[in-house]
Motif scaffolding. Structure first.
Motif, PDB file in Angstrom:
ATOM      1  N   HIS A 127       4.377   7.911   1.726  1.00 47.22           N
ATOM      2  CA  HIS A 127       4.776   7.446   0.395  1.00 47.22           C
ATOM      3  C   HIS A 127       5.675   8.480  -0.275  1.00 47.22           C
ATOM      4  O   HIS A 127       6.698   8.130  -0.872  1.00 47.22           O
ATOM      5  N   ASN A 159       5.120  -2.114   0.043  1.00 46.74           N
ATOM      6  CA  ASN A 159       4.112  -2.922  -0.654  1.00 46.74           C
ATOM      7  C   ASN A 159       3.192  -2.023  -1.475  1.00 46.74           C
ATOM      8  O   ASN A 159       2.860  -2.333  -2.627  1.00 46.74           O
ATOM      9  N   ASP A 160       2.763  -0.911  -0.872  1.00 40.41           N
ATOM     10  CA  ASP A 160       1.901   0.045  -1.584  1.00 40.41           C
ATOM     11  C   ASP A 160       2.610   0.612  -2.812  1.00 40.41           C
ATOM     12  O   ASP A 160       2.045   0.668  -3.906  1.00 40.41           O
ATOM     13  N   GLY A 196       3.091  -1.965  -5.484  1.00 39.02           N
ATOM     14  CA  GLY A 196       1.802  -2.261  -6.100  1.00 39.02           C
ATOM     15  C   GLY A 196       1.407  -1.225  -7.143  1.00 39.02           C
ATOM     16  O   GLY A 196       0.728  -1.543  -8.129  1.00 39.02           O
ATOM     17  N   GLU A 197       1.857   0.016  -6.937  1.00 38.36           N
ATOM     18  CA  GLU A 197       1.567   1.100  -7.887  1.00 38.36           C
ATOM     19  C   GLU A 197       2.661   1.237  -8.949  1.00 38.36           C
ATOM     20  O   GLU A 197       2.573   2.105  -9.818  1.00 38.36           O
TER      21      GLU A 197
END
Length: 151
Positions: A42, A75-76, A79-80
């Motif tokens: 990330h 996606n992660d 989402g954040e």
């Protein structure tokens, strides 16, 4: 874990020495990233987005990950609220990925934490030593397909 000991009878295996130092470095870096709420993948993705939007395919190439892996990472991050995908107005089949304002704040906090780790790791090395180390590491035969990122 303690550092491998030097022995006058058996020279240290350079690969094992590098692996040990890599393990320590990875542990410290992951700890710093975790405090910022990110995984290494990330954080690397946000770093690649910090200079401006990037096409999703180009981003996968830069990160040296399969496009399907990148979808999970994005996606992660989406989402954040740290990154967003937008259709490219010039080519509706293509997606551009951009860091959000919240992502920039998290990245700044992450970079500060990583700076602190690196200051500790390389305290015994001059700037010139660090440049030599970068050059030597660049010459090591390591390939992305051999990498196993267990996050």
């Amino acid at each position: 874990m303690t550092a491998p000991q030097e022995s006058s009878h058996h020279p240290q295996r350079l690969g094992l020495l590098l692996a040990w130092h890599g393990s320590v470095t990875q542990t410290r870096m992951k700890r710093a990233l975790s405090a910022a709420g990110l995984t290494p993948r990330h954080a690397m993705t946000l770093m690649h987005l910090s200079d401006g939007p990037v096409g999703q395919r180009a981003l996968a190439e830069r990160l040296e990950v399969d496009p399907s892996v990148l979808v999970g990472i994005l996606n992660d991050l989406e989402g954040e609220g740290l990154a967003e995908r937008r259709r490219d107005p010039a080519d509706r089949r293509r997606h551009n990925v951009a860091i959000t304002d919240a992502g920039s704040v998290v990245l700044a906090r992450t970079n500060a934490a990583l700076d602190e780790v690196e200051l500790g790791l390389f305290a015994g090395l001059s700037e010139q030593d660090q440049d030599v180390l970068r050059g030597l590491l660049a010459r090591i035969d390591s390939r992305a397909e051999d990498f196993d990122c267990a996050e």
